[in-house]
Design an enzyme around this catalytic site. Structure first.
Site, PDB file in Angstrom:
ATOM      1  N   HIS A   1       0.722  21.638  27.362  1.00 47.22           N
ATOM      2  CA  HIS A   1       1.079  21.708  28.601  1.00 47.22           C
ATOM      3  C   HIS A   1      -0.153  21.714  29.810  1.00 47.22           C
ATOM      4  O   HIS A   1       0.073  22.260  30.933  1.00 47.22           O
ATOM      5  CB  HIS A   1       2.030  22.856  28.906  1.00 47.22           C
ATOM      6  CG  HIS A   1       3.227  23.151  28.154  1.00 47.22           C
ATOM      7  ND1 HIS A   1       4.226  22.324  27.973  1.00 47.22           N
ATOM      8  CD2 HIS A   1       3.157  24.125  26.827  1.00 47.22           C
ATOM      9  CE1 HIS A   1       5.124  22.637  27.109  1.00 47.22           C
ATOM     10  NE2 HIS A   1       4.376  23.634  26.597  1.00 47.22           N
TER      11      HIS A   1
ATOM     12  N   HIS B   1       9.400  20.793  26.638  1.00 45.63           N
ATOM     13  CA  HIS B   1       9.125  20.451  25.335  1.00 45.63           C
ATOM     14  C   HIS B   1      10.155  19.441  24.998  1.00 45.63           C
ATOM     15  O   HIS B   1      10.399  19.035  23.695  1.00 45.63           O
ATOM     16  CB  HIS B   1       9.467  21.460  24.200  1.00 45.63           C
ATOM     17  CG  HIS B   1       8.757  22.792  24.735  1.00 45.63           C
ATOM     18  ND1 HIS B   1       9.193  23.810  25.420  1.00 45.63           N
ATOM     19  CD2 HIS B   1       7.415  23.232  24.382  1.00 45.63           C
ATOM     20  CE1 HIS B   1       8.274  24.893  25.555  1.00 45.63           C
ATOM     21  NE2 HIS B   1       7.411  24.300  25.089  1.00 45.63           N
TER      22      HIS B   1
END
Lengths: 329, 329
Positions: free
Chosen positions: A56, A215
């Site tokens: 991320h 995700h």
């Protein structure tokens, strides 16, 4: 799998080593257990520690430094860090005022940060980030997921902590900011976890996933590709239905890229959002456009709104010096 | 074509409007002709004006502000801006000390900036950027192409201009920095020009284009996907063969993403490059990692090396306040 990579097993360590080397003025990398800590600590300041699965970036490592985080614990890609990472990081950066954990609401992260809290002798508190309005429960969560609202909480609480506020006040402020912050994302493509080597989900060449998680978790619905205006309206409608900002409210608008979306498209989305919010009588008085909470090479974006008041504006505007966010003296 | 877009014809104006709105403290957008100008001009400072086709954001609009550009002229995607844009921009930001055009070496850009120079009554000079060592001539150029070295020239000359240096000195410094700067890129995927709607070039799922241009122009060769270390070695070898830095030289290393490559992979490439340069006896004393000179949604990256001396280090470190590059007081 088309990535700049040597061996899958070394991906994380090589990435973190590159990061720590490029930003050696700000942060140092510890391995076994893995965490990055701020180079210059302020004695007596509440220490902010965050973490979560990697993939991320710049979250969380890119937000270590003055006015934001004191340490970050990166797990393997899309995998929670372990309690020993969190404990070691907390111990390394505590200077006596206690440690505030800022945790995105994913079950693994939450359990492990709780375990680290329980096992530690330090004074700790936790702010849980759950800004994603797309779905109530999800593949990796009970309750709502944490998205780019995390960056806002880290910035605002990081600023408050620099003023010498105590652990209780930092936690209360973080909880309040989280409550006044909501997000929702959209994906045009999937991402590929290096360890898996294949796309996390399948999506047609003419489809979008509305409400996607960072995700690649499912969102609210799958649809045919719509105009940027239509996508913006759907996401902001959902966000405003949740936040219920008063007419005339000042807001911070974050247009966050998920990794593979060019800056030109993010600014186009910003333009769509600004027009939409204007019509609703909301005033965008602060903004941030760029890749701040990503999902590897996913094409997509998320919007985050945070309702502002004098205190949050002051702490948003205050100086920050990290790898990914930097302004002020 | 999967993009956040409303109508292809409105892509540029909507993007620029979003940008100008998000950064209204720094810059204002003019339409007909299209350019962005710095909000606060310094009387008596040489004005720096750059421009080129859009699709490379944050180049050039993201570098308007203190310590870099005074104006930028964005053409349509991958299309040169017109002389009237350049003239209008130059006239808007000239404060009496003349205008320095910073131009990437693409034939259309060069011709149009020359025309703007000839038609203008202002004192002008031009620095031509041709840092790409991959190919000698190319689809859109006679001579070498301009890549992310452009950002370095804009930063360094922008800093010199803020000190009150005259047009001649700014040009000479820009030429010197360009000479000491070399770049080369690699693509994993193509990009899609909105007006075209399809990929600019075809590339296999297991192939890379070594030496790619930022419009998808061919590079030196096509190969099977290699390790990040092998790609890094090939690009840096080519760059160092060109630059011939003396043993022990200090260098600025830029690892630039082409649009769709995640930050994690860029830091991994930085790690590869640092190791490679260490072995060659070169010292990375300044660095920049991120998306600065992009090619829409192309997955790929470029390396840029700039040989440093005391003067270039001073101007790299000096304060800069733009949308995409910001540090210092």
């Amino acid at each position: 799998m088309k990535k700049f990579i040597n061996h899958v097993d070394d991906f994380l360590v090589e990435t973190l080593s590159g990061f720590a080397s490029a930003h050696s003025d700000l942060t140092a990398l510890n391995l076994q257990p893995t965490y990055l800590e701020r180079k210059v600590l302020t004695p007596g300041k509440v220490a902010l520690v965050s973490g979560g699965g990697s993939g991320h970036e710049p979250l969380h490592i890119g937000f270590i430094g003055r006015g934001m985080l004191d340490a970050a614990c990166p797990g393997e890609v899309f995998t929670s860090p372990t309690p020993d990472q969190m404990m070691a990081a907390a111990q390394a950066v505590d200077t006596g005022a206690g440690v505030l954990f800022i945790v995105k609401n994913y079950s693994g992260d939450l359990i492990n940060f709780e375990m680290a809290s329980d096992m530690s002798n330090l004074a700790t508190a936790t702010v849980l980030i759950n800004d994603d309005v797309a779905v109530e429960n999800s593949r990796y969560t009970t309750g709502r997921r944490g998205l780019a609202g995390t960056v806002i909480v880290q910035k605002l609480v990081g600023s408050l902590a620099e003023t010498g506020a105590d652990l209780e006040h930092c936690k209360a402020f973080g909880d309040r900011v989280n409550k006044n912050t909501a997000s929702m994302g959209v994906a045009l493509t999937s991402c590929i976890v290096p360890e898996a080597g294949t796309t996390t989900f399948e999506i047609g060449d003419d489809e979008v996933e509305i409400g996607v998680g960072i995700h690649g978790e499912p969102g609210r619905r799958r649809d045919k590709l719509m105009s940027a205006d239509a996508i913006t309206a759907e996401l902001l409608e959902a966000i405003c239905n949740d936040l219920q900002p008063a007419q005339g409210s000042e807001v911070l608008l974050v247009v966050n890229g998920l990794g593979a979306t060019p800056l030109s498209e993010l600014y186009l989305l910003f333009n769509c959002a600004q027009k939409w919010l204007d019509k609703k009588g909301l005033s965008v008085s602060r903004s941030l456009v760029g890749n701040y909470t990503t999902a590897l090479e996913m094409a997509g974006a998320s919007f985050t709104l945070c309702i502002l008041d004098e205190m949050t504006k002051e702490h948003w505007d205050s100086p920050v010096h990290t790898a990914a966010l930097r302004w002020g003296a």
